[in-house]
Design an enzyme around this catalytic site. Sequence first.
Site, PDB file in Angstrom:
ATOM      1  N   ASN A  42       0.844  -1.199   0.000  1.00  0.00           N
ATOM      2  CA  ASN A  42       0.000   0.000   0.000  1.00  0.00           C
ATOM      3  C   ASN A  42       0.878   1.247   0.000  1.00  0.00           C
ATOM      4  O   ASN A  42       1.960   1.264   0.605  1.00  0.00           O
ATOM      5  CB  ASN A  42      -1.025   0.006   1.143  1.00  0.00           C
ATOM      6  N   CYS A  53      -4.036   0.639  -2.606  1.00  0.00           N
ATOM      7  CA  CYS A  53      -3.896  -0.598  -1.828  1.00  0.00           C
ATOM      8  C   CYS A  53      -2.806  -1.493  -2.422  1.00  0.00           C
ATOM      9  O   CYS A  53      -2.479  -1.398  -3.613  1.00  0.00           O
ATOM     10  CB  CYS A  53      -5.202  -1.382  -1.846  1.00  0.00           C
ATOM     11  N   GLU A  55      -2.895  -4.649  -3.186  1.00  0.00           N
ATOM     12  CA  GLU A  55      -3.355  -5.552  -4.248  1.00  0.00           C
ATOM     13  C   GLU A  55      -3.374  -4.835  -5.588  1.00  0.00           C
ATOM     14  O   GLU A  55      -2.993  -5.381  -6.623  1.00  0.00           O
ATOM     15  CB  GLU A  55      -4.776  -6.055  -3.948  1.00  0.00           C
TER      16      GLU A  55
HETATM   17  N1  THU Z   1      -5.362  -1.474   2.369  1.00  0.00           N
HETATM   18  C1  THU Z   1      -4.783  -2.283   1.429  1.00  0.00           C
HETATM   19  O1  THU Z   1      -3.636  -2.072   1.026  1.00  0.00           O
HETATM   20  N2  THU Z   1      -5.513  -3.328   0.944  1.00  0.00           N
HETATM   21  C2  THU Z   1      -6.781  -3.625   1.327  1.00  0.00           C
HETATM   22  O2  THU Z   1      -7.410  -4.503   0.753  1.00  0.00           O
HETATM   23  C3  THU Z   1      -7.377  -2.912   2.448  1.00  0.00           C
HETATM   24  C4  THU Z   1      -6.698  -1.662   2.871  1.00  0.00           C
HETATM   25  C5  THU Z   1      -4.592  -0.341   2.881  1.00  0.00           C
HETATM   26  C6  THU Z   1      -5.101   1.005   2.453  1.00  0.00           C
HETATM   27  C7  THU Z   1      -4.601   1.893   3.554  1.00  0.00           C
HETATM   28  O3  THU Z   1      -3.277   2.307   3.238  1.00  0.00           O
HETATM   29  C8  THU Z   1      -4.546   0.998   4.774  1.00  0.00           C
HETATM   30  O4  THU Z   1      -4.608  -0.329   4.277  1.00  0.00           O
HETATM   31  C9  THU Z   1      -5.675   1.231   5.760  1.00  0.00           C
HETATM   32  O5  THU Z   1      -6.903   1.166   5.139  1.00  0.00           O
END
Ligand code: THU
Length: 134
Positions: A42, A53, A55
């Site tokens: 992320n 994110c 993914e």
């Molecule tokens: N986040 C992800 O990287 N993937 C997800 O599927 C859920 C949330 C990250 C976004 C943000 O930087 C942190 O987690 C908190 O939401």
Amino acid sequence: MTDRELLQYAVEAREMAYAPYSGFRVGAALLGKSGKLYKGCNVENAAYSPTNCAERTALFKAVSEGEREFVSIAIVGGMYETINDFCAPCGVCRQVLAEFCGPDFRVVLGTPDNPQAFAFKDLLPFGFGKNDLE
Ligand code: THU
């Protein structure tokens, strides 16, 4: 590649997480049908909403390098140095994955010591996709 190995790559990817605002650090490892592996983390932003994110970082890296078909993804996440027992992909990431990943694409959650695999079709039932635009 075993689920355990793929999760271990997700743990590696998480080391690069840029999460100064939430402290929630996520790593993803995406396996392409070519056999290539794409790691993503992320990447947060001071304006919050431009945050990407893990993914989607992995998927966009892959697509931008010419890969469009995928076997599986592993995801790990947790606050600061902690890795949660389970970190499921958010709805936006499920939608973005749906553009390129079929019903049998495997989503590997959990930890390297306790992998838990799901079929993509079970994570995004009744999704909207390219077939709707035909
Ligand atoms: N986040 C992800 O990287 N993937 C997800 O599927 C859920 C949330 C990250 C976004 C943000 O930087 C942190 O987690 C908190 O939401």
